[in-house]
Design an enzyme around this catalytic site. Structure first.
Site, PDB file in Angstrom:
ATOM      1  N   HIS A 107      20.785  69.790  43.572  1.00 27.57           N
ATOM      2  CA  HIS A 107      21.180  68.936  42.438  1.00 27.57           C
ATOM      3  C   HIS A 107      19.985  68.699  41.515  1.00 27.57           C
ATOM      4  CE1 HIS A 107      23.196  65.208  40.655  1.00 27.57           C
ATOM      5  NE2 HIS A 107      21.917  64.992  40.353  1.00 27.57           N
ATOM      6  N   GLU A 108      18.885  68.257  42.096  1.00 24.59           N
ATOM      7  CA  GLU A 108      17.729  67.887  41.264  1.00 24.59           C
ATOM      8  C   GLU A 108      17.158  69.095  40.539  1.00 24.59           C
ATOM      9  OE1 GLU A 108      17.427  64.933  40.694  1.00 24.59           O
ATOM     10  OE2 GLU A 108      18.425  64.008  42.406  1.00 24.59           O
ATOM     11  N   HIS A 111      19.041  69.990  37.488  1.00 22.47           N
ATOM     12  CA  HIS A 111      18.678  69.257  36.262  1.00 22.47           C
ATOM     13  C   HIS A 111      17.598  70.024  35.496  1.00 22.47           C
ATOM     14  CE1 HIS A 111      21.100  65.691  36.473  1.00 22.47           C
ATOM     15  NE2 HIS A 111      20.597  65.266  37.613  1.00 22.47           N
ATOM     16  N   TYR A 122      21.436  62.896  28.186  1.00 23.44           N
ATOM     17  CA  TYR A 122      21.754  62.192  29.428  1.00 23.44           C
ATOM     18  C   TYR A 122      22.413  60.843  29.156  1.00 23.44           C
ATOM     19  CZ  TYR A 122      21.064  61.575  34.476  1.00 23.44           C
ATOM     20  OH  TYR A 122      21.241  61.423  35.844  1.00 23.44           O
ATOM     21  N   GLU A 131      25.213  65.510  35.003  1.00 19.60           N
ATOM     22  CA  GLU A 131      25.317  65.095  36.405  1.00 19.60           C
ATOM     23  C   GLU A 131      26.286  65.978  37.188  1.00 19.60           C
ATOM     24  OE1 GLU A 131      24.109  63.123  38.804  1.00 19.60           O
ATOM     25  OE2 GLU A 131      22.506  63.140  37.333  1.00 19.60           O
ATOM     26  N   ASP A 210      24.132  52.686  33.734  1.00 21.52           N
ATOM     27  CA  ASP A 210      24.080  54.083  34.189  1.00 21.52           C
ATOM     28  C   ASP A 210      24.179  55.049  32.998  1.00 21.52           C
ATOM     29  OD1 ASP A 210      24.035  56.258  36.008  1.00 21.52           O
ATOM     30  OD2 ASP A 210      26.226  56.256  36.177  1.00 21.52           O
ATOM     31  N   HIS A 215      26.617  58.866  36.303  1.00 20.84           N
ATOM     32  CA  HIS A 215      26.857  59.166  37.724  1.00 20.84           C
ATOM     33  C   HIS A 215      28.246  58.708  38.161  1.00 20.84           C
ATOM     34  CE1 HIS A 215      22.373  59.074  37.619  1.00 20.84           C
ATOM     35  NE2 HIS A 215      22.481  60.036  38.494  1.00 20.84           N
TER      36      HIS A 215
END
Ligand code: ASN
Ligand code: ZN
Length: 296
Positions: A107-108, A111, A122, A131, A210, A215
């Site tokens: 996931h990271e 990005h 974002y 996301e 958020d 998210h």
């Protein structure tokens, strides 16, 4: 592939001390090895499945910082100009050390990939797509590593990194692509999983919550991907994953300063790419997925 792992030794300074470079043997800290292996599995996924060479598709070194800060409950991609990964050790209340789940690493790092492609802002739907694509490819990195088909995959993010503060009510995962909103219940800090699966439960949030729900509303495109993958069957990376990867790179999903991308544009792009790559049956499958989550 070229990897470097840095140890922040509980400070919040990046990069930390270089503790493992590509090809070197493990030196005993299991967190170093987890992140080294996870970065390798992510590189291998992108290379073997989508023919992409690293985060920038130009062979860039994948730099991972571990033991970042004091019991930090997060992992994140530090964007340009740093372009490095950072992982906290977790507080033991929400998370254990964040390198424990391959889908979190995938996931990271995704990005980082997104930053080099559409670089979707974002916030709001554009951020929720950022996301969602990070979750989709995070899950696919794990599915590919374990050679799981769409039915054996768990479609969860972060199972291994969830602290278990309450033995009677186990906390399963951070997010679920299969069942957004059902990844956890009664978490002592996080409460209930707030994700919607369809547009009728879309949460219209202000920017300070958020980033406008990036998210949270990501559950909707996540579920569209899941539904498309299930209807294709087999390995999710072969058709649905390739379509989503091409969409991430597509000029159709390049934002301009006046028009950010949104769910409808992502639906249109993936539907068109499905037809171009795999024909009208694929076009129908992807269209049905987006209509089931009420985006189109
Ligand atoms: N771990 C989080 C994520 O990748 C960090 C953040 O909120 N950006 O989404
Ligand atoms: Zn993320």
């Amino acid at each position: 592939m070229v990897r470097q792992v840095f140890d922040c030794e509980n400070r919040e300074i990046v990069p930390g001390r270089l503790v493992r470079s590509e090809g070197e043997d493990s030196k005993g800290d299991p967190v170093v090895d987890q992140v080294y292996d996870g970065a390798g599995d992510t590189w291998t996924y992108y290379k073997e499945v989508h023919r992409r060479n690293s985060i920038n598709d130009g062979g860039m070194i994948i730099k991972s910082n571990i033991h970042y800060g004091n019991r930090v409950d997060n992992a994140f991609w530090f964007p340009n100009p740093v372009k490095q990964m950072v992982y906290g050790d977790g507080s033991g209340t929400i998370f254990t050390n964040l390198t424990g789940s391959l889908d979190v690493i995938g996931h990271e790092l995704t990005h980082g990939v997104i930053e080099h492609e559409g670089n979707w802002v974002y916030e709001f739907q554009s951020g929720a797509l950022n996301e969602s694509f990070a979750d989709v490819f995070g899950s696919l990195v794990k599915q590919y590593k374990l050679k799981q088909d769409v039915n054996t995959a768990d479609w969860l993010i972060g199972v291994e990194v969830m602290a278990q503060p309450n033995e009677e009510k186990p906390i399963y995962a951070l997010r679920s692509l299969k069942e957004p909103g059902k990844a956890y219940q009664n978490h002592p800090v996080l409460g209930d999983d707030p994700q919607p699966a369809t547009m009728d439960n879309y949460k219209d949030l202000p920017i300070w919550e958020d980033n406008g729900g990036v998210h949270i509303n990501s559950g909707i495109p996540n579920h569209a991907f899941y539904l498309a993958a299930i209807n294709f069957g087999g390995y999710a990376w072969q058709k649905a994953g390739e379509i989503w990867y091409r969409a991430m790179r597509s000029s159709q999903l390049r934002p301009t300063s006046s028009t950010p991308i949104n769910f409808i544009k992502a639906a249109e792009a993936t539907i068109q790419i499905a037809r171009e790559l795999f024909g009208s049956d694929a076009e129908r499958i992807v269209g049905k997925a987006w209509s089931e989550v009420q985006v189109i």
